[in-house]
Structure formats: C-alpha cells, structure tokens
Design a protein around this motif. Structure first.
Motif, PDB file in Angstrom:
ATOM      1  N   SER A   8       0.833  -1.208   0.000  1.00  0.00           N
ATOM      2  CA  SER A   8       0.000   0.000   0.000  1.00  0.00           C
ATOM      3  C   SER A   8       0.866   1.255   0.000  1.00  0.00           C
ATOM      4  O   SER A   8       0.599   2.214  -0.732  1.00  0.00           O
ATOM      5  CB  SER A   8      -0.925  -0.003   1.217  1.00  0.00           C
ATOM      6  OG  SER A   8      -1.785  -1.118   1.189  1.00  0.00           O
ATOM      7  N   LEU A  11       2.275   1.732  -3.450  1.00  0.00           N
ATOM      8  CA  LEU A  11       1.280   2.241  -4.393  1.00  0.00           C
ATOM      9  C   LEU A  11       1.085   3.746  -4.221  1.00  0.00           C
ATOM     10  O   LEU A  11       0.974   4.495  -5.205  1.00  0.00           O
ATOM     11  CB  LEU A  11      -0.050   1.518  -4.208  1.00  0.00           C
ATOM     12  CG  LEU A  11      -0.122   0.067  -4.681  1.00  0.00           C
ATOM     13  CD1 LEU A  11      -1.472  -0.536  -4.336  1.00  0.00           C
ATOM     14  CD2 LEU A  11       0.127  -0.023  -6.184  1.00  0.00           C
ATOM     15  N   LEU A  15       1.869   6.584  -6.979  1.00  0.00           N
ATOM     16  CA  LEU A  15       0.868   7.574  -7.371  1.00  0.00           C
ATOM     17  C   LEU A  15       1.419   8.984  -7.218  1.00  0.00           C
ATOM     18  O   LEU A  15       1.205   9.860  -8.075  1.00  0.00           O
ATOM     19  CB  LEU A  15      -0.390   7.397  -6.522  1.00  0.00           C
ATOM     20  CG  LEU A  15      -1.537   8.374  -6.783  1.00  0.00           C
ATOM     21  CD1 LEU A  15      -1.992   8.300  -8.224  1.00  0.00           C
ATOM     22  CD2 LEU A  15      -2.686   8.094  -5.838  1.00  0.00           C
ATOM     23  N   ASP A  43       2.116  -2.884 -10.017  1.00  0.00           N
ATOM     24  CA  ASP A  43       1.536  -1.788  -9.225  1.00  0.00           C
ATOM     25  C   ASP A  43       0.722  -0.839 -10.106  1.00  0.00           C
ATOM     26  O   ASP A  43      -0.323  -0.319  -9.681  1.00  0.00           O
ATOM     27  CB  ASP A  43       2.645  -1.016  -8.516  1.00  0.00           C
ATOM     28  CG  ASP A  43       3.264  -1.806  -7.371  1.00  0.00           C
ATOM     29  OD1 ASP A  43       2.676  -2.835  -6.987  1.00  0.00           O
ATOM     30  OD2 ASP A  43       4.330  -1.393  -6.872  1.00  0.00           O
ATOM     31  N   VAL A  44       1.166  -0.632 -11.334  1.00  0.00           N
ATOM     32  CA  VAL A  44       0.392   0.191 -12.265  1.00  0.00           C
ATOM     33  C   VAL A  44      -0.956  -0.464 -12.545  1.00  0.00           C
ATOM     34  O   VAL A  44      -2.003   0.210 -12.582  1.00  0.00           O
ATOM     35  CB  VAL A  44       1.179   0.427 -13.568  1.00  0.00           C
ATOM     36  CG1 VAL A  44       0.260   0.982 -14.667  1.00  0.00           C
ATOM     37  CG2 VAL A  44       2.341   1.377 -13.334  1.00  0.00           C
ATOM     38  N   ARG A  46      -2.601  -2.374 -10.536  1.00  0.00           N
ATOM     39  CA  ARG A  46      -3.431  -2.208  -9.330  1.00  0.00           C
ATOM     40  C   ARG A  46      -4.058  -0.813  -9.291  1.00  0.00           C
ATOM     41  O   ARG A  46      -5.232  -0.646  -8.949  1.00  0.00           O
ATOM     42  CB  ARG A  46      -2.589  -2.449  -8.073  1.00  0.00           C
ATOM     43  CG  ARG A  46      -2.149  -3.889  -7.869  1.00  0.00           C
ATOM     44  CD  ARG A  46      -1.520  -4.050  -6.485  1.00  0.00           C
ATOM     45  NE  ARG A  46      -1.091  -5.416  -6.250  1.00  0.00           N
ATOM     46  CZ  ARG A  46       0.160  -5.849  -6.390  1.00  0.00           C
ATOM     47  NH1 ARG A  46       1.108  -4.999  -6.776  1.00  0.00           N
ATOM     48  NH2 ARG A  46       0.474  -7.100  -6.140  1.00  0.00           N
ATOM     49  N   LEU A  47      -3.268   0.197  -9.644  1.00  0.00           N
ATOM     50  CA  LEU A  47      -3.811   1.558  -9.657  1.00  0.00           C
ATOM     51  C   LEU A  47      -4.886   1.718 -10.722  1.00  0.00           C
ATOM     52  O   LEU A  47      -5.877   2.428 -10.520  1.00  0.00           O
ATOM     53  CB  LEU A  47      -2.691   2.578  -9.888  1.00  0.00           C
ATOM     54  CG  LEU A  47      -1.712   2.790  -8.729  1.00  0.00           C
ATOM     55  CD1 LEU A  47      -0.593   3.752  -9.130  1.00  0.00           C
ATOM     56  CD2 LEU A  47      -2.433   3.315  -7.495  1.00  0.00           C
ATOM     57  N   ARG A  48      -4.719   1.059 -11.849  1.00  0.00           N
ATOM     58  CA  ARG A  48      -5.758   1.109 -12.888  1.00  0.00           C
ATOM     59  C   ARG A  48      -7.045   0.497 -12.380  1.00  0.00           C
ATOM     60  O   ARG A  48      -8.147   0.994 -12.670  1.00  0.00           O
ATOM     61  CB  ARG A  48      -5.272   0.376 -14.133  1.00  0.00           C
ATOM     62  CG  ARG A  48      -4.213   1.138 -14.942  1.00  0.00           C
ATOM     63  CD  ARG A  48      -3.592   0.254 -15.984  1.00  0.00           C
ATOM     64  NE  ARG A  48      -2.667   0.982 -16.861  1.00  0.00           N
ATOM     65  CZ  ARG A  48      -1.753   0.397 -17.612  1.00  0.00           C
ATOM     66  NH1 ARG A  48      -1.645  -0.949 -17.609  1.00  0.00           N
ATOM     67  NH2 ARG A  48      -0.943   1.117 -18.362  1.00  0.00           N
ATOM     68  N   LEU A  50      -8.089   0.599  -9.453  1.00  0.00           N
ATOM     69  CA  LEU A  50      -8.672   1.556  -8.507  1.00  0.00           C
ATOM     70  C   LEU A  50      -9.253   2.788  -9.207  1.00  0.00           C
ATOM     71  O   LEU A  50      -9.790   3.675  -8.549  1.00  0.00           O
ATOM     72  CB  LEU A  50      -7.616   1.997  -7.485  1.00  0.00           C
ATOM     73  CG  LEU A  50      -7.122   0.904  -6.523  1.00  0.00           C
ATOM     74  CD1 LEU A  50      -5.957   1.426  -5.686  1.00  0.00           C
ATOM     75  CD2 LEU A  50      -8.263   0.443  -5.613  1.00  0.00           C
ATOM     76  N   TYR A  52      -7.497   4.813 -11.625  1.00  0.00           N
ATOM     77  CA  TYR A  52      -6.545   5.802 -12.112  1.00  0.00           C
ATOM     78  C   TYR A  52      -6.218   5.540 -13.585  1.00  0.00           C
ATOM     79  O   TYR A  52      -5.749   4.440 -13.923  1.00  0.00           O
ATOM     80  CB  TYR A  52      -5.260   5.770 -11.277  1.00  0.00           C
ATOM     81  CG  TYR A  52      -5.466   6.228  -9.855  1.00  0.00           C
ATOM     82  CD1 TYR A  52      -5.411   7.577  -9.540  1.00  0.00           C
ATOM     83  CD2 TYR A  52      -5.735   5.318  -8.838  1.00  0.00           C
ATOM     84  CE1 TYR A  52      -5.620   8.010  -8.234  1.00  0.00           C
ATOM     85  CE2 TYR A  52      -5.939   5.742  -7.533  1.00  0.00           C
ATOM     86  CZ  TYR A  52      -5.880   7.087  -7.240  1.00  0.00           C
ATOM     87  OH  TYR A  52      -6.088   7.521  -5.953  1.00  0.00           O
ATOM     88  N   LEU A  66       0.069   9.506 -16.131  1.00  0.00           N
ATOM     89  CA  LEU A  66      -1.222   9.601 -15.459  1.00  0.00           C
ATOM     90  C   LEU A  66      -2.080  10.589 -16.238  1.00  0.00           C
ATOM     91  O   LEU A  66      -1.839  11.793 -16.213  1.00  0.00           O
ATOM     92  CB  LEU A  66      -1.050  10.061 -14.013  1.00  0.00           C
ATOM     93  CG  LEU A  66      -2.331  10.183 -13.181  1.00  0.00           C
ATOM     94  CD1 LEU A  66      -3.043   8.840 -13.072  1.00  0.00           C
ATOM     95  CD2 LEU A  66      -2.024  10.743 -11.799  1.00  0.00           C
ATOM     96  N   ARG A  76      -3.176  12.317  -3.975  1.00  0.00           N
ATOM     97  CA  ARG A  76      -2.229  12.216  -2.884  1.00  0.00           C
ATOM     98  C   ARG A  76      -1.349  13.460  -2.895  1.00  0.00           C
ATOM     99  O   ARG A  76      -0.797  13.833  -3.921  1.00  0.00           O
ATOM    100  CB  ARG A  76      -1.348  10.967  -3.020  1.00  0.00           C
ATOM    101  CG  ARG A  76      -0.224  10.901  -1.985  1.00  0.00           C
ATOM    102  CD  ARG A  76       0.501   9.582  -2.039  1.00  0.00           C
ATOM    103  NE  ARG A  76       1.702   9.599  -1.219  1.00  0.00           N
ATOM    104  CZ  ARG A  76       1.718   9.461   0.085  1.00  0.00           C
ATOM    105  NH1 ARG A  76       0.573   9.292   0.738  1.00  0.00           N
ATOM    106  NH2 ARG A  76       2.851   9.485   0.772  1.00  0.00           N
TER     107      ARG A  76
END
Length: 348
Positions: A8, A11, A15, A43-44, A46-48, A50, A52, A66, A76
């Motif tokens: 976490s 990530l 970000l 990790d990218v 995972r952010l997608r 979510l 992003y 981004l 953030r």
C-alpha cells in the motif's frame, strides 16, 4: 498479510510520483521505488483497477503517464503541497471570482481526509484574507465568464464579446454600453484586485486591456490565430506599463526628483516603484512618478517632511499651485469665502 502495508505504501509512493511529472520512464520509476520493472507493472495495474487512468508509453524504454479521467480519483499530496493548498484556499476570498463558499467547502473536505499530523499543521496556519482597501468596491467576476475567457486564451481562438465600460469614476455610476468587440485573447491577469483580459483588438489594430467584470462573451468563438508578441516581451511588463499610463520604457507621464529630510529606509517602505538614494542619516533623494504634476506634488507632500525640489520646473509649479490652494482652504472657514472670493461649496 505482512506485505500489505508495504504494498500500500509503495502504491501511494508510485501515485505521488506519477502526479509529480507528465511522463515517467519505467526504469526510472523502478529505480525511485527501489523495485523491479516487473513490480512497477503490477503496481500500475493495481492503480488502474482503482480507477486511475494510467497510460503506457511506447518507446525503447517504455514508460507511464497519469492521464485525466472522466471522474476525479483520490489524490495524494505531500506535506508541503497539503499546506500550500490549505493556504491558497484560505486566501481565495480575495480573488474576486465569487468562489468564497466553494473554497470554504473545499478546505473542509481536504482537511477531513488528511492524517492527524497534517491536520494539526494546517490548523496552525490560520490566514485571515483581507482585501486591500480600494477607492471603489472591487467587482466580483462571474466564474463562468472567467472559464470562457480562459478557454479562448488556451485555444487561441478569436473572441467576440459585448463590453460594458464602467463610468463610476465620472460620477454617474451607470454603465456605458459599447459596441461588440473582436479580439485575439492572450492573457488573463489580476491587477489591484481586478481581473483583466489582455488582447489584440482586431478592429482597432492595437493592444487593449478589458475589465473582465464588463465582458459578456458571445458564443461561438471565432477562428484560431497565431499569437503575437506582446510589447515589452512578457505580460507582466506590458501590464505594468499600461497601468502606469505610458507606452514608453516603463515611465510615468510625470516624473520628478526631490530631496527629503527623512532616512532612506523610512521613505523606501512607502514607495512601491520610486527610486530612493541615501544622502545621509536623515536625508535621501527620491525619484517618483505619477499621472499628473499636482498628483505627484501631493504624493511627495504626504511624507510630512521638509523637501527640496530638484526638478523639473513643472513639479515646482505644481507645488506652488497646491500651496496657494491649501492656503485658500486654510483661510476659508465655515461660511467664509476663500481668497478667490467664492464661498466654499457645500456637498449635495
């Protein structure tokens, strides 16, 4: 489960990096996060998931960007950004854009989601925004008009608008309608608490500044244009010269020189664009400009100190005129005529 907090945190760090600049090579991200390029790819992803919108960049090294999305995902901020945002929202009431209530709501929202340590830092920065007193109330600018003008400036599109020139300075207090204008908009600026549009007037073939509170845009906008070069090279220099009332190299129409019986340090605190030279512990030379010679003489007299006029002759004449005028005012008491023989005027 021991890896969850570490993942976490990574990530959030990823970000934060993606928000800091437009394009990131994958290898550089891996180096900054001290992980492998494969971990960066996971990790990218995972952010997608979510929400992003992270785009992959093509090229020898690859990379990530981004992008803007249809919805605003969670953001953030680092500590400095959070404090800067809180201060900016607190002083938003002096912008004249009519966003005071929205700024208060935004500050409350930002504060609610911040960790306790940041909330304490923000609570310590209590800013009371006080607008500078003005001779007339500073008008509020419609945020919709501001956005329309900003869009035309950004797109480099010819702007058509109705313009109402305020005539309150003339004592009427009524707006004077003007014919529609066609301009090439170049910059939006704030000067003395008022918003202005700097533009090339197509009908007058010259640069103009328009008060935004008098602009009513017409839709649609016109064709695109190639930006011209502003006189002076940049918008700050252009606007400063424009409001000084001179098209020359930054000078006022009237400029004079005096020697004041005051320390230079004391005089410099009250001259925004004057030239102050120390001549001794309690004497200094001051070069100052103004719109008129009587206005310049009155401004110099406001220092409440003995002075010597170095020049020019117009400034000496203005001091003489003000001296006679002030002497008449001092001699003319209530109900008594001044030296001119006329009784003093009464208001209304």
């Amino acid at each position: 489960m021991g890896t969850v907090p570490k993942t976490s945190a990574r990530l959030l760090a990823l970000l934060s990096l993606l928000q800091a600049r437009r394009d990131w090579p994958g290898a550089l991200l891996a180096e900054r996060l001290e992980v492998s390029p494969r971990t960066v790819r996971r990790d990218v992803d995972r952010l997608r998931e979510l929400g992003y919108p992270i785009a992959a960049l093509k090229g020898p090294d690859g990379g990530y960007r981004l992008d803007a999305g249809a919805e605003l995902p969670p953001l953030r901020f680092d500590d400095e950004q959070a404090v800067a945002l809180a201060v900016a929202l607190q002083i938003a009431t002096t912008t004249g854009v009519g966003i005071e209530e929205a700024a208060v709501r935004a500050l409350h929202t930002v504060r609610q989601v911040m960790p306790a340590r940041l909330r304490r830092r923000i609570d310590m920065v209590q800013v009371t925004a006080v607008a500078r007193p003005a001779a007339r109330p500073v008008p509020t600018v419609d945020s919709g008009v501001l956005m329309a003008l900003s869009a035309a400036v950004h797109a480099r599109e010819v702007l058509r608008f109705d313009y109402t020139r305020a005539t309150a300075a003339a004592g009427t207090g009524n707006p004077e309608p003007a014919p529609p204008r066609r301009v090439q908009p170049h910059h939006l600026v704030v000067w003395g608490g008022r918003w202005y549009l700097v533009a090339w007037d197509l009908d007058r073939a010259d640069w103009r500044t328009f008060r935004v509170d008098g602009i009513t845009p017409r839709i649609p906008t016109g064709p695109r244009f190639t930006p011209r070069e502003l006189p002076g090279g940049d918008v700050a220099t252009f606007v400063a010269r424009k409001f000084r009332g001179s098209g020359g190299p930054g000078d006022w129409p009237c400029r004079g020189e005096v020697i004041l019986d005051l320390p230079a340090a004391a005089v410099s605190r009250y001259t925004r664009d004057g030239l102050v030279e120390e001549l001794g512990p309690d004497r200094c030379r001051l070069v100052l400009g103004s719109w008129s010679w009587p206005g310049l003489a009155a401004a110099l007299g406001a220092f409440d100190a003995d002075l010597e006029v170095v020049g020019p002759a117009e400034l000496r004449d203005a001091f003489a005129r003000l001296a006679r005028r002030y002497a008449d005012a001092a001699a003319a008491g209530p109900g008594r005529p001044g030296r001119s023989g006329r009784p003093p005027s009464t208001p209304g």
